[in-house]
Design a protein around this motif. Structure first.
Motif, short mmCIF file in Angstrom:
data_model
loop_
_atom_site.label_atom_id
_atom_site.label_comp_id
_atom_site.label_asym_id
_atom_site.label_seq_id
_atom_site.Cartn_x
_atom_site.Cartn_y
_atom_site.Cartn_z
N GLY A 109 -65.55 12.28 -19.99
CA GLY A 109 -66.39 12.62 -21.13
C GLY A 109 -67.75 11.96 -21.09
O GLY A 109 -68.35 11.78 -20.03
N LEU A 110 -68.23 11.52 -22.27
CA LEU A 110 -69.59 11.05 -22.48
C LEU A 110 -69.60 9.57 -22.87
O LEU A 110 -68.67 9.08 -23.50
CB LEU A 110 -70.25 11.85 -23.61
CG LEU A 110 -70.59 13.30 -23.29
CD1 LEU A 110 -70.71 14.11 -24.58
CD2 LEU A 110 -71.89 13.39 -22.49
N LEU A 111 -70.69 8.90 -22.51
CA LEU A 111 -70.93 7.52 -22.92
C LEU A 111 -72.17 7.47 -23.81
O LEU A 111 -73.15 8.16 -23.56
CB LEU A 111 -71.22 6.62 -21.72
CG LEU A 111 -70.15 6.37 -20.68
CD1 LEU A 111 -70.71 5.44 -19.61
CD2 LEU A 111 -68.90 5.78 -21.28
N CYS A 112 -72.13 6.61 -24.84
CA CYS A 112 -73.35 6.29 -25.57
C CYS A 112 -73.36 4.80 -25.89
O CYS A 112 -72.33 4.14 -25.88
CB CYS A 112 -73.51 7.12 -26.84
SG CYS A 112 -72.61 6.55 -28.28
N ARG A 113 -74.57 4.29 -26.13
CA ARG A 113 -74.80 2.90 -26.51
C ARG A 113 -74.17 1.92 -25.52
O ARG A 113 -73.58 0.90 -25.90
CB ARG A 113 -74.34 2.67 -27.94
CG ARG A 113 -75.17 3.51 -28.91
CD ARG A 113 -74.75 3.39 -30.35
NE ARG A 113 -75.67 4.15 -31.20
CZ ARG A 113 -75.50 4.34 -32.50
NH1 ARG A 113 -74.44 3.82 -33.11
NH2 ARG A 113 -76.37 5.04 -33.19
N GLU A 195 -77.57 2.68 -23.31
CA GLU A 195 -77.72 3.77 -22.37
C GLU A 195 -76.70 4.88 -22.64
O GLU A 195 -75.70 4.68 -23.33
CB GLU A 195 -77.57 3.26 -20.95
CG GLU A 195 -78.68 2.34 -20.49
CD GLU A 195 -78.56 1.99 -19.02
OE1 GLU A 195 -78.70 2.90 -18.17
OE2 GLU A 195 -78.31 0.81 -18.73
N VAL A 196 -76.96 6.05 -22.06
CA VAL A 196 -76.07 7.20 -22.14
C VAL A 196 -75.55 7.52 -20.74
O VAL A 196 -76.11 7.07 -19.74
CB VAL A 196 -76.79 8.42 -22.74
CG1 VAL A 196 -77.22 8.13 -24.18
CG2 VAL A 196 -78.01 8.81 -21.90
N GLY A 197 -74.47 8.32 -20.67
CA GLY A 197 -73.95 8.69 -19.37
C GLY A 197 -72.69 9.51 -19.47
O GLY A 197 -72.34 10.02 -20.54
N VAL A 198 -72.00 9.63 -18.33
CA VAL A 198 -70.73 10.35 -18.26
C VAL A 198 -69.69 9.44 -17.60
O VAL A 198 -70.03 8.50 -16.89
CB VAL A 198 -70.85 11.68 -17.49
CG1 VAL A 198 -71.76 12.64 -18.24
CG2 VAL A 198 -71.34 11.46 -16.06
N ILE A 199 -68.42 9.75 -17.83
CA ILE A 199 -67.32 8.91 -17.37
C ILE A 199 -66.15 9.78 -16.95
O ILE A 199 -65.93 10.86 -17.50
CB ILE A 199 -66.89 7.93 -18.50
CG1 ILE A 199 -65.80 6.97 -18.03
CG2 ILE A 199 -66.46 8.68 -19.75
CD1 ILE A 199 -65.50 5.86 -19.05
N ALA A 200 -65.39 9.32 -15.95
CA ALA A 200 -64.17 10.01 -15.53
C ALA A 200 -63.20 8.98 -14.97
O ALA A 200 -63.63 7.98 -14.37
CB ALA A 200 -64.45 11.08 -14.47
N GLY A 201 -61.90 9.22 -15.16
CA GLY A 201 -60.93 8.25 -14.69
C GLY A 201 -59.51 8.75 -14.62
O GLY A 201 -59.22 9.90 -14.95
N THR A 202 -58.64 7.84 -14.21
CA THR A 202 -57.23 8.14 -13.96
C THR A 202 -56.32 7.29 -14.83
O THR A 202 -56.72 6.26 -15.38
CB THR A 202 -56.88 7.85 -12.49
OG1 THR A 202 -57.12 6.46 -12.23
CG2 THR A 202 -57.70 8.70 -11.54
N PHE A 203 -55.07 7.73 -14.90
CA PHE A 203 -54.00 6.90 -15.44
C PHE A 203 -53.08 6.53 -14.27
O PHE A 203 -53.51 5.85 -13.36
CB PHE A 203 -53.28 7.64 -16.57
CG PHE A 203 -54.14 7.76 -17.80
CD1 PHE A 203 -54.38 6.67 -18.62
CD2 PHE A 203 -54.73 8.97 -18.14
CE1 PHE A 203 -55.18 6.76 -19.75
CE2 PHE A 203 -55.54 9.09 -19.26
CZ PHE A 203 -55.77 7.98 -20.06
N GLU A 204 -51.86 6.99 -14.24
CA GLU A 204 -50.92 6.57 -13.20
C GLU A 204 -51.19 7.22 -11.85
O GLU A 204 -50.90 6.62 -10.80
CB GLU A 204 -49.48 6.88 -13.64
CG GLU A 204 -49.05 6.16 -14.91
CD GLU A 204 -49.13 4.65 -14.78
OE1 GLU A 204 -48.88 4.13 -13.68
OE2 GLU A 204 -49.49 3.99 -15.79
#
Length: 220
Positions: A109-113, A195-204
């Motif tokens: 999703g998205l990042l802010c601050r 700053e603003v940005g985007v993020i992606a990640g995993t669980f197991e």
């Protein structure tokens, strides 16, 4: 029960914070359309020199590819993010996010601050239909207002699904819309700029691959 949101392999459980509230800005398709006069920054990722963080390694990568920003995470229980080096206080963000590969049990999703890796807000969905507004503060994780990511029908699920995400960071109000439907609105005043940005990640399960396109920052 679905696994809770994690960042950089920390596993602190989330706690409930925040209360829903009203605010003057909207994120739905009717009230949240962008206009040229409001746009502070936009990127369709057609220019590989537009300033986003990029890297390539055995555990993850973030690269410009096919006119989009590609993030891949090949290790479990990790999140990676990319930023264009833009700093704001009150903004509405939007991006199109395409899940290309890997497990549906993911987050992106998205990042802010964003102040640093230990202080920011993240507006997250998963490819199995969950969503939430997360906060990282002094190494402690919280999912604001709900305590954990919750299932929402507005989220398009599975590989190949494109989700249009909008996030509002206005004063102490944080709001999140998915595919034109506002799903969450909470109050938190700890971070008021960043700053603003985007993020992606995993669980197991590793191997998550997300493509981002049409990133827009606008005035509320």
């Amino acid at each position: 029960m679905r696994a809770l949101f994690r960042l950089v392999c920390l596993t602190t459980l989330f706690v409930f914070v925040g209360l829903a509230c009203d605010a003057s800005f909207g994120l739905t398709s009717e009230s949240g359309q962008s206009s040229n006069s409001k746009i502070l920054f936009s990127d369709d990722f057609s220019n590989p020199n537009s300033g986003w963080d990029t890297w390539s390694g055995p555990a993850s990568l973030a690269v410009y590819q096919d006119g989009m920003l590609r993030i891949r995470v090949d290790q479990p229980q990790f999140d990676y993010w990319s930023r264009p080096g833009k700093y704001y206080d009150n903004v509405i963000l939007s991006v199109d996010a395409l899940k290309v590969d890997g497990p549906d049990d993911n987050d992106f999703g998205l990042l802010c601050r964003y102040k640093d890796r230990n202080h920011f807000y993240a507006f997250l969905i998963s490819s199995d239909g969950y969503a939430g507004i997360a906060k990282m503060n002094e190494g402690q994780h919280q999912v604001l207002g709900t305590g954990a990511l919750q299932f929402h029908e507005a989220v398009k699920r599975g590989t190949g699904a494109v989700n249009q995400l909008r996030a509002g960071c206005v004063g102490s109000t944080l709001a999140f819309a998915v595919n034109g439907q506002e799903i969450l609105r909470v109050e938190d005043a700890d971070f008021l700029a960043g700053e603003v940005g985007v993020i992606a990640g995993t669980f197991e399960t590793p191997g998550v691959e997300i493509y981002f396109d049409n990133f827009v920052v606008e005035k509320p």
